[in-house]
Design a protein around this motif. Sequence first.
Motif, short mmCIF file in Angstrom:
data_model
loop_
_atom_site.label_atom_id
_atom_site.label_comp_id
_atom_site.label_asym_id
_atom_site.label_seq_id
_atom_site.Cartn_x
_atom_site.Cartn_y
_atom_site.Cartn_z
N ILE A 50 0.85 -1.19 0.00
CA ILE A 50 0.00 0.00 0.00
C ILE A 50 0.88 1.23 0.00
CG2 ILE A 50 -1.75 1.31 1.26
CD1 ILE A 50 -2.76 -1.33 2.42
N GLU A 51 0.56 2.16 -0.91
CA GLU A 51 1.32 3.40 -1.03
C GLU A 51 0.40 4.59 -0.81
OE1 GLU A 51 3.01 3.24 -4.92
OE2 GLU A 51 4.37 1.60 -4.41
N ASN A 52 1.00 5.73 -0.54
CA ASN A 52 0.25 6.95 -0.33
C ASN A 52 -0.67 7.23 -1.52
OD1 ASN A 52 -0.23 9.11 1.51
ND2 ASN A 52 0.81 10.48 0.08
N GLY A 53 -1.93 7.50 -1.23
CA GLY A 53 -2.89 7.83 -2.28
C GLY A 53 -3.59 6.64 -2.91
N ASP A 54 -3.25 5.43 -2.51
CA ASP A 54 -3.91 4.25 -3.08
C ASP A 54 -5.40 4.26 -2.75
OD1 ASP A 54 -1.66 3.19 -4.24
OD2 ASP A 54 -1.37 1.60 -2.76
N ARG A 55 -6.17 3.70 -3.67
CA ARG A 55 -7.60 3.49 -3.49
C ARG A 55 -7.81 1.99 -3.59
NH1 ARG A 55 -11.16 5.89 -7.25
NH2 ARG A 55 -12.65 6.00 -5.56
N ILE A 56 -8.28 1.39 -2.51
CA ILE A 56 -8.37 -0.07 -2.43
C ILE A 56 -9.82 -0.48 -2.28
CG2 ILE A 56 -7.70 -2.09 -1.08
CD1 ILE A 56 -5.29 -0.35 -0.09
N VAL A 57 -10.24 -1.42 -3.13
CA VAL A 57 -11.57 -2.01 -2.98
C VAL A 57 -11.37 -3.41 -2.39
CG1 VAL A 57 -11.70 -2.92 -5.35
CG2 VAL A 57 -13.79 -2.46 -4.08
N LYS B 28 -14.38 -11.44 -11.64
CA LYS B 28 -14.58 -10.67 -12.86
C LYS B 28 -15.39 -9.40 -12.57
CE LYS B 28 -16.71 -11.15 -17.41
NZ LYS B 28 -17.48 -12.07 -18.29
N ALA B 29 -16.47 -9.53 -11.82
CA ALA B 29 -17.31 -8.37 -11.46
C ALA B 29 -16.53 -7.40 -10.58
CB ALA B 29 -18.58 -8.84 -10.76
N LEU B 30 -15.75 -7.93 -9.63
CA LEU B 30 -14.95 -7.09 -8.74
C LEU B 30 -13.90 -6.31 -9.52
CD1 LEU B 30 -14.19 -6.41 -5.71
CD2 LEU B 30 -12.51 -8.22 -5.95
N PHE B 31 -13.16 -7.00 -10.39
CA PHE B 31 -12.10 -6.34 -11.16
C PHE B 31 -12.68 -5.30 -12.12
CE2 PHE B 31 -9.29 -10.37 -10.78
CZ PHE B 31 -8.93 -10.01 -9.50
N LYS B 32 -13.81 -5.61 -12.72
CA LYS B 32 -14.44 -4.66 -13.64
C LYS B 32 -14.82 -3.39 -12.88
CE LYS B 32 -18.24 -4.02 -16.83
NZ LYS B 32 -19.55 -4.43 -17.23
N PHE B 33 -15.47 -3.55 -11.74
CA PHE B 33 -15.85 -2.39 -10.93
C PHE B 33 -14.61 -1.61 -10.50
CE2 PHE B 33 -16.34 -0.46 -6.76
CZ PHE B 33 -17.36 0.45 -7.01
N ALA B 34 -13.59 -2.30 -10.02
CA ALA B 34 -12.37 -1.64 -9.55
C ALA B 34 -11.72 -0.85 -10.67
CB ALA B 34 -11.40 -2.67 -8.98
N ASN B 35 -11.59 -1.43 -11.84
CA ASN B 35 -10.97 -0.73 -12.97
C ASN B 35 -11.77 0.48 -13.40
OD1 ASN B 35 -8.68 -2.35 -13.21
ND2 ASN B 35 -9.72 -3.81 -14.54
N GLU B 36 -13.09 0.32 -13.47
CA GLU B 36 -13.94 1.43 -13.92
C GLU B 36 -14.02 2.55 -12.89
OE1 GLU B 36 -17.66 -0.47 -14.81
OE2 GLU B 36 -16.94 -1.24 -16.72
N SER B 37 -13.74 2.24 -11.62
CA SER B 37 -13.89 3.22 -10.54
C SER B 37 -12.56 3.74 -10.02
CB SER B 37 -14.68 2.60 -9.39
OG SER B 37 -15.93 2.14 -9.85
N GLY B 38 -11.45 3.34 -10.63
CA GLY B 38 -10.13 3.86 -10.25
C GLY B 38 -9.53 3.26 -9.00
N PHE B 39 -9.94 2.03 -8.67
CA PHE B 39 -9.37 1.35 -7.51
C PHE B 39 -8.23 0.49 -7.93
CE2 PHE B 39 -13.42 2.61 -5.84
CZ PHE B 39 -13.14 2.95 -4.53
N ARG B 40 -7.42 0.10 -6.95
CA ARG B 40 -6.25 -0.73 -7.18
C ARG B 40 -6.63 -2.18 -7.08
NH1 ARG B 40 -0.81 -0.50 -3.59
NH2 ARG B 40 0.45 -1.62 -5.06
#
Length: 135
Positions: free
Chosen positions: A32-39, A123-135
């Motif tokens: 984890i780095e400064n500014g990360d967005r984690i789902v 697949k659903a989790l990764f799609k949401f994370a990518n579309e929403s700017g999460f790591r």
Amino acid sequence: MYGAGDMDKNTFRLFDAISRRAGKAIVDYGMIENGDRIVVGVSGGKDSLTLLSVLLHRRTIAPVDFDIMAMHVDNGLPGPDLEKLEAHFRSLDVPYHIERTETFRDQAIKELNCFWCSWNRRKALFKFANESGFR
């Protein structure tokens, strides 16, 4: 769950041990780095709820600033009580998203297996994370 006041002595000791080990792994592997967005994918089971609580706790003491969001994939099969899960997320004051999928509507029951189900949840989790700017 991540507040010490919410736990008995033994539960707190266990949580503290898990949190310390997680903190060490996060530092050792630069996870984890400064500014990360984690789902965090939350099934409603003990493992994912503990992971969410540990990360929320680590965020309060970490030397870096990062955001956390909880996500549950509702695949239409019987599972956790979504109202209780949402209430738990609200009690933790963590943003959350519940993704409702239709993956089982067209799938014959005899073709379902654990791999197929977990693959579709990821697949659903990764799609949401990518579309929403999460790591």
